[in-house]
Scaffold this motif. Structure first.
Motif, PDB file in Angstrom:
ATOM      1  N   LYS A  79     -12.391  18.972  19.025  1.00 46.79           N
ATOM      2  CA  LYS A  79     -11.706  19.749  17.999  1.00 46.79           C
ATOM      3  C   LYS A  79     -10.398  19.033  17.721  1.00 46.79           C
ATOM      4  CE  LYS A  79      -9.757  24.187  16.666  1.00 46.79           C
ATOM      5  NZ  LYS A  79      -9.600  25.628  16.952  1.00 46.79           N
ATOM      6  N   THR A  80     -10.127  18.743  16.459  1.00 43.13           N
ATOM      7  CA  THR A  80      -8.977  17.915  16.098  1.00 43.13           C
ATOM      8  C   THR A  80      -7.960  18.761  15.347  1.00 43.13           C
ATOM      9  OG1 THR A  80     -10.177  17.196  14.117  1.00 43.13           O
ATOM     10  CG2 THR A  80     -10.303  15.773  16.059  1.00 43.13           C
ATOM     11  N   ILE A  81      -6.732  18.778  15.865  1.00 38.85           N
ATOM     12  CA  ILE A  81      -5.686  19.664  15.354  1.00 38.85           C
ATOM     13  C   ILE A  81      -4.462  18.840  14.996  1.00 38.85           C
ATOM     14  CG2 ILE A  81      -4.229  21.662  15.872  1.00 38.85           C
ATOM     15  CD1 ILE A  81      -6.300  22.159  18.252  1.00 38.85           C
ATOM     16  N   HIS A  82      -4.028  18.960  13.763  1.00 41.15           N
ATOM     17  CA  HIS A  82      -2.751  18.364  13.356  1.00 41.15           C
ATOM     18  C   HIS A  82      -1.716  19.477  13.252  1.00 41.15           C
ATOM     19  CE1 HIS A  82       0.366  16.101  11.316  1.00 41.15           C
ATOM     20  NE2 HIS A  82       0.490  17.176  10.547  1.00 41.15           N
ATOM     21  N   ALA A  83      -0.521  19.237  13.807  1.00 40.04           N
ATOM     22  CA  ALA A  83       0.565  20.215  13.732  1.00 40.04           C
ATOM     23  C   ALA A  83       1.869  19.490  13.432  1.00 40.04           C
ATOM     24  CB  ALA A  83       0.685  20.997  15.044  1.00 40.04           C
ATOM     25  N   GLY A  84       2.507  19.835  12.300  1.00 40.53           N
ATOM     26  CA  GLY A  84       3.812  19.273  11.975  1.00 40.53           C
ATOM     27  C   GLY A  84       3.762  18.221  10.894  1.00 40.53           C
ATOM     28  N   LYS A  85       4.603  17.223  11.045  1.00 36.37           N
ATOM     29  CA  LYS A  85       4.736  16.181  10.028  1.00 36.37           C
ATOM     30  C   LYS A  85       3.479  15.318   9.965  1.00 36.37           C
ATOM     31  CE  LYS A  85       7.385  12.041   8.871  1.00 36.37           C
ATOM     32  NZ  LYS A  85       8.684  11.350   8.927  1.00 36.37           N
ATOM     33  N   ALA A  86       2.976  15.113   8.763  1.00 34.80           N
ATOM     34  CA  ALA A  86       1.838  14.211   8.568  1.00 34.80           C
ATOM     35  C   ALA A  86       2.357  12.874   8.033  1.00 34.80           C
ATOM     36  CB  ALA A  86       0.822  14.824   7.621  1.00 34.80           C
ATOM     37  N   HIS A  87       2.671  12.832   6.743  1.00 32.71           N
ATOM     38  CA  HIS A  87       3.255  11.647   6.112  1.00 32.71           C
ATOM     39  C   HIS A  87       2.369  10.416   6.277  1.00 32.71           C
ATOM     40  CE1 HIS A  87       7.374   9.659   4.996  1.00 32.71           C
ATOM     41  NE2 HIS A  87       6.601   9.870   3.949  1.00 32.71           N
ATOM     42  N   PHE A  88       1.049  10.636   6.129  1.00 28.12           N
ATOM     43  CA  PHE A  88       0.093   9.533   6.199  1.00 28.12           C
ATOM     44  C   PHE A  88      -0.147   8.912   4.831  1.00 28.12           C
ATOM     45  CE2 PHE A  88      -1.635  12.604   9.478  1.00 28.12           C
ATOM     46  CZ  PHE A  88      -1.110  11.924  10.568  1.00 28.12           C
ATOM     47  N   GLY A  89       0.073   9.689   3.774  1.00 26.49           N
ATOM     48  CA  GLY A  89      -0.207   9.202   2.430  1.00 26.49           C
ATOM     49  C   GLY A  89       0.642   9.916   1.399  1.00 26.49           C
ATOM     50  N   ALA A  90       0.743   9.323   0.214  1.00 22.13           N
ATOM     51  CA  ALA A  90       1.606   9.837  -0.846  1.00 22.13           C
ATOM     52  C   ALA A  90       1.040  11.111  -1.455  1.00 22.13           C
ATOM     53  CB  ALA A  90       1.775   8.778  -1.935  1.00 22.13           C
ATOM     54  N   PHE A  91       1.938  11.910  -2.019  1.00 20.56           N
ATOM     55  CA  PHE A  91       1.522  13.088  -2.766  1.00 20.56           C
ATOM     56  C   PHE A  91       0.546  12.674  -3.877  1.00 20.56           C
ATOM     57  CE2 PHE A  91       5.497  14.954  -1.097  1.00 20.56           C
ATOM     58  CZ  PHE A  91       5.000  16.173  -0.651  1.00 20.56           C
ATOM     59  N   GLY A  92      -0.503  13.463  -4.050  1.00 20.70           N
ATOM     60  CA  GLY A  92      -1.479  13.183  -5.096  1.00 20.70           C
ATOM     61  C   GLY A  92      -2.565  12.218  -4.685  1.00 20.70           C
ATOM     62  N   THR A  93      -2.606  11.845  -3.394  1.00 21.41           N
ATOM     63  CA  THR A  93      -3.667  10.973  -2.884  1.00 21.41           C
ATOM     64  C   THR A  93      -4.363  11.692  -1.736  1.00 21.41           C
ATOM     65  OG1 THR A  93      -2.325   9.841  -1.203  1.00 21.41           O
ATOM     66  CG2 THR A  93      -2.243   8.972  -3.456  1.00 21.41           C
ATOM     67  N   PRO A  94      -5.586  11.283  -1.374  1.00 19.49           N
ATOM     68  CA  PRO A  94      -6.301  11.986  -0.299  1.00 19.49           C
ATOM     69  C   PRO A  94      -5.540  12.027   1.019  1.00 19.49           C
ATOM     70  CG  PRO A  94      -7.812  10.590  -1.524  1.00 19.49           C
ATOM     71  CD  PRO A  94      -6.431  10.267  -2.026  1.00 19.49           C
ATOM     72  N   GLY A  95      -4.826  10.951   1.356  1.00 17.33           N
ATOM     73  CA  GLY A  95      -4.127  10.889   2.630  1.00 17.33           C
ATOM     74  C   GLY A  95      -2.998  11.880   2.774  1.00 17.33           C
ATOM     75  N   GLU A  96      -2.629  12.540   1.674  1.00 14.54           N
ATOM     76  CA  GLU A  96      -1.611  13.587   1.754  1.00 14.54           C
ATOM     77  C   GLU A  96      -2.064  14.718   2.672  1.00 14.54           C
ATOM     78  OE1 GLU A  96       0.133  17.131  -1.176  1.00 14.54           O
ATOM     79  OE2 GLU A  96      -1.059  15.486  -2.014  1.00 14.54           O
ATOM     80  N   ASP A  97      -3.355  15.000   2.694  1.00 12.08           N
ATOM     81  CA  ASP A  97      -3.912  16.133   3.427  1.00 12.08           C
ATOM     82  C   ASP A  97      -4.566  15.649   4.723  1.00 12.08           C
ATOM     83  OD1 ASP A  97      -5.176  18.386   4.374  1.00 12.08           O
ATOM     84  OD2 ASP A  97      -6.302  18.791   2.539  1.00 12.08           O
ATOM     85  N   PRO A  98      -4.059  16.054   5.886  1.00 11.07           N
ATOM     86  CA  PRO A  98      -4.672  15.628   7.151  1.00 11.07           C
ATOM     87  C   PRO A  98      -6.149  15.988   7.283  1.00 11.07           C
ATOM     88  CG  PRO A  98      -2.497  16.565   7.549  1.00 11.07           C
ATOM     89  CD  PRO A  98      -2.815  16.814   6.106  1.00 11.07           C
ATOM     90  N   ASN A 151       0.838  -1.199   0.000  1.00 12.90           N
ATOM     91  CA  ASN A 151       0.000   0.000   0.000  1.00 12.90           C
ATOM     92  C   ASN A 151       0.875   1.251   0.000  1.00 12.90           C
ATOM     93  OD1 ASN A 151      -2.527  -1.169  -0.206  1.00 12.90           O
ATOM     94  ND2 ASN A 151      -2.743  -1.452   2.005  1.00 12.90           N
ATOM     95  N   MET A 152       1.502   1.484  -1.142  1.00 13.58           N
ATOM     96  CA  MET A 152       2.492   2.550  -1.269  1.00 13.58           C
ATOM     97  C   MET A 152       1.888   3.950  -1.247  1.00 13.58           C
ATOM     98  SD  MET A 152       3.391   2.015  -5.326  1.00 13.58           S
ATOM     99  CE  MET A 152       3.687   0.253  -5.122  1.00 13.58           C
ATOM    100  N   ASN A 153       0.550   4.045  -1.307  1.00 10.99           N
ATOM    101  CA  ASN A 153      -0.092   5.359  -1.223  1.00 10.99           C
ATOM    102  C   ASN A 153      -0.588   5.678   0.186  1.00 10.99           C
ATOM    103  OD1 ASN A 153       0.366   5.994  -3.911  1.00 10.99           O
ATOM    104  ND2 ASN A 153      -1.527   5.020  -4.600  1.00 10.99           N
ATOM    105  N   GLY A 154      -0.400   4.751   1.115  1.00 12.00           N
ATOM    106  CA  GLY A 154      -0.678   5.043   2.513  1.00 12.00           C
ATOM    107  C   GLY A 154      -2.120   4.899   2.928  1.00 12.00           C
ATOM    108  N   LEU A 155      -2.567   5.816   3.777  1.00  7.96           N
ATOM    109  CA  LEU A 155      -3.875   5.755   4.423  1.00  7.96           C
ATOM    110  C   LEU A 155      -4.908   6.591   3.667  1.00  7.96           C
ATOM    111  CD1 LEU A 155      -5.790   5.187   6.877  1.00  7.96           C
ATOM    112  CD2 LEU A 155      -4.683   7.114   8.032  1.00  7.96           C
ATOM    113  N   SER A 156      -6.143   6.096   3.633  1.00  9.70           N
ATOM    114  CA  SER A 156      -7.244   6.869   3.065  1.00  9.70           C
ATOM    115  C   SER A 156      -8.497   6.647   3.902  1.00  9.70           C
ATOM    116  CB  SER A 156      -7.522   6.460   1.616  1.00  9.70           C
ATOM    117  OG  SER A 156      -8.670   7.129   1.125  1.00  9.70           O
ATOM    118  N   ALA A 157      -9.227   7.726   4.150  1.00 11.82           N
ATOM    119  CA  ALA A 157     -10.524   7.612   4.817  1.00 11.82           C
ATOM    120  C   ALA A 157     -11.648   7.406   3.812  1.00 11.82           C
ATOM    121  CB  ALA A 157     -10.787   8.858   5.660  1.00 11.82           C
TER     122      ALA A 157
END
Length: 500
Positions: A148-167, A119-125
């Motif tokens: 309230k859910t806050i992400h700060a810093g490194k994500a790296h949940f999914g590959a560039f160009g896939t939904p998981g790229e964006d927290p 699963n080289m593209n990582g996580l997807s909801a």
């Protein structure tokens, strides 16, 4: 009038219920080794511990529980997906770090073998995204429970160009600096955190434009922005996923701290690294100070953990492959230096101050622990959750001696120590079996007696090897984990149970 009064009372009840749920701070450090702090996770302070200054890690441990046998995965994205889903890497199939869509990153070094499908593209909801694991992520579940859910810093949940790229696609209300990259283009505001006019650096930290051109480290900028978000939560409980880029490469000098390490005689590389560690620790302290100042510390669960073992065979100072000692090797290996990580938990009303646990736990347990703390359940989720709540351990309980952990890395890295090679591994109690893919050989260690994994007991314990290899093979097949491909034979190497 009665209806209005009922609505008001209902609103008050809902608000009170929300306030009773603990705030959750998940503080994740990138590439921090078991020894990279002034807080000992071994029996006593070591030479490495004395190189670092982490007073806020010490402060957190004085309030809560330190875990000396906590485990993550061998590198970043597998651990981050386990954190967000509660799944073992054998079941989520993200077996290495992600980068570009549909591509395996960082491979090389041997023309005879190749990586299998993963699963080289990582996580997807969202369902239906190729080469991803579809799951219900932790922030999405907490948001449904009023957080309230806050992400700060490194994500790296999914590959560039896939939904998981964006927290934000995973249930975060706020994203501060997170994207598809596993390291910052630069830590320095004076270098715009790696951003340039051509927008050509995929590792540039997104956002944070207000700090461009300023003399500020990204560790500090992200912390300041996160604290601003905590100020706007109102009566809602919050989940802060504070995922610092530190202490990942590039090793750039944090001028707030680096001089003390030069003065102490560390070489330039190690001085910069130690300053990265201290800057990360200041971030932890700033968050703890905020919680105390706002009188939120008595209702906030804080979990501190690294995403994998410490970097040691590349990029660090001399001598190489010694930075995690007495643990063997480091990041990306199947040895203790690659898998065992520092972890501290403070849960008011649950943990006793300054306690230490030597019980085994693993990074996917954090998902279940946080969800349970928020009053949620892992029932009815998209994924089957492998992690369990560690609340009993936090109260001084014991882990089942039969609990099993497993890891899978069917990949090759282009450079580094011979210890860093494709492997699958299984751990039960103090016993760990490593299956080396290329040689199809087994190594067996009792890490209670041999923490440095010097004495391979595979030949002396054939029955144990056979039993653990059979269980490992069963787990790999159940998770549909693919094995390293032997290009000469045109097929995958055998599973560990098939070798014996």
């Amino acid at each position: 009038m009665k209806k209005l009064l009922l609505l008001i009372l209902t609103g008050i009840a809902v608000t009170a219920q929300a306030q009773q749920k603990p705030n959750i701070v998940l503080f994740v450090v990138d590439d921090m080794g078991w020894q990279d702090c002034s807080l000992p996770f071994h029996k006593s302070l070591t030479k490495q511990n004395r190189q670092f200054r982490t007073p806020n890690m010490e402060r957190l441990a004085a309030k809560g529980m330190k875990f000396t046998n906590a485990y993550a995965n061998q590198n970043c994205t597998p651990s981050r997906v386990s954190l967000m889903t509660g799944m073992s890497p054998l079941n989520h199939g993200v077996s290495s770090w992600t980068f570009h869509k549909d591509k395996t990153a960082g491979e090389g070094g041997d023309q005879n073998f190749d990586s299998p499908a993963w699963n080289m593209n990582g996580l997807s909801a969202s369902p239906g995204i190729p080469n991803t694991v579809y799951a219900s992520p932790l922030p999405q579940l907490l948001r449904k429970r009023g957080y309230k859910t806050i992400h700060a810093g490194k994500a790296h949940f999914g590959a560039f160009g896939t939904p998981g790229e964006d927290p934000l696609t995973l249930g975060f209300d706020v994203n501060i600096g997170g994207g598809g990259a596993g390291q910052p283009g630069s830590y320095l505001g004076l270098k715009n955190f790696g951003n340039n006019k051509a927008h050509s650096n995929p590792r540039a930290v997104p956002g944070l434009e207000q700090y461009w051109g300023k003399d500020i480290f990204v560790t500090e900028a992200i912390t300041q922005e996160a604290l601003k978000q905590l100020d706007s939560t109102g009566n809602r409980p919050f989940f802060l996923h504070m995922a610092q880029f530190a202490v990942h490469t590039p090793l750039e000098a944090d001028n707030r701290f680096v001089q003390r390490y030069y003065d102490a005689g560390l070489d330039s590389t190690e001085a910069k690294y130690a300053a990265l560690v201290e800057g990360m620790d200041k971030s932890l302290g700033d968050i703890m100070d905020y919680l105390e100042r706002k009188k939120l510390d008595n209702n906030t669960l804080i979990i501190f953990v690294s995403d994998n073992g410490g970097l040691t065979d590349v990029a660090r100072g001399q001598p190489r492959n010694q930075h995690n000692a007495p643990l063997r090797s480091g990041k990306t290996s199947g040895y203790e230096g690659g898998l065992r990580v520092p972890m501290i938990v403070y849960w008011p009303g649950v943990t006793k101050p300054a306690t230490v646990s030597g019980e085994n736990l693993i990074i996917e347990d954090i998902f279940t622990t946080a969800l349970t703390a928020a009053g949620g359940s892992s029932k009815g989720l998209v994924q089957k959750v492998d992690g369990i709540s560690i609340a009993p351990l936090l109260k001084g309980g014991k882990q089942s001696p039969d609990r099993t952990f497993a890891w899978h890395f069917p990949h090759q890295r282009a450079a580094g120590s011979p210890d860093v090679q494709p492997f699958s591994a299984i751990r039960k109690g103090p016993w760990k079996l490593i299956y080396l893919h290329k040689s199809q050989a087994f190594e067996l260690y009792n890490t209670d007696r041999d923490i440095s994994e010097v004495h391979n007991l595979a030949a002396a314990e054939p029955a144990r090897v056979k039993a653990m290899a059979a269980e490992l093979g069963k787990l790999l097949k159940a998770g549909k984990s693919n094995m390293l491909v032997d290009k000469q034979r045109g097929k995958s190497i055998p599973y560990p149970d098939e070798v014996l």
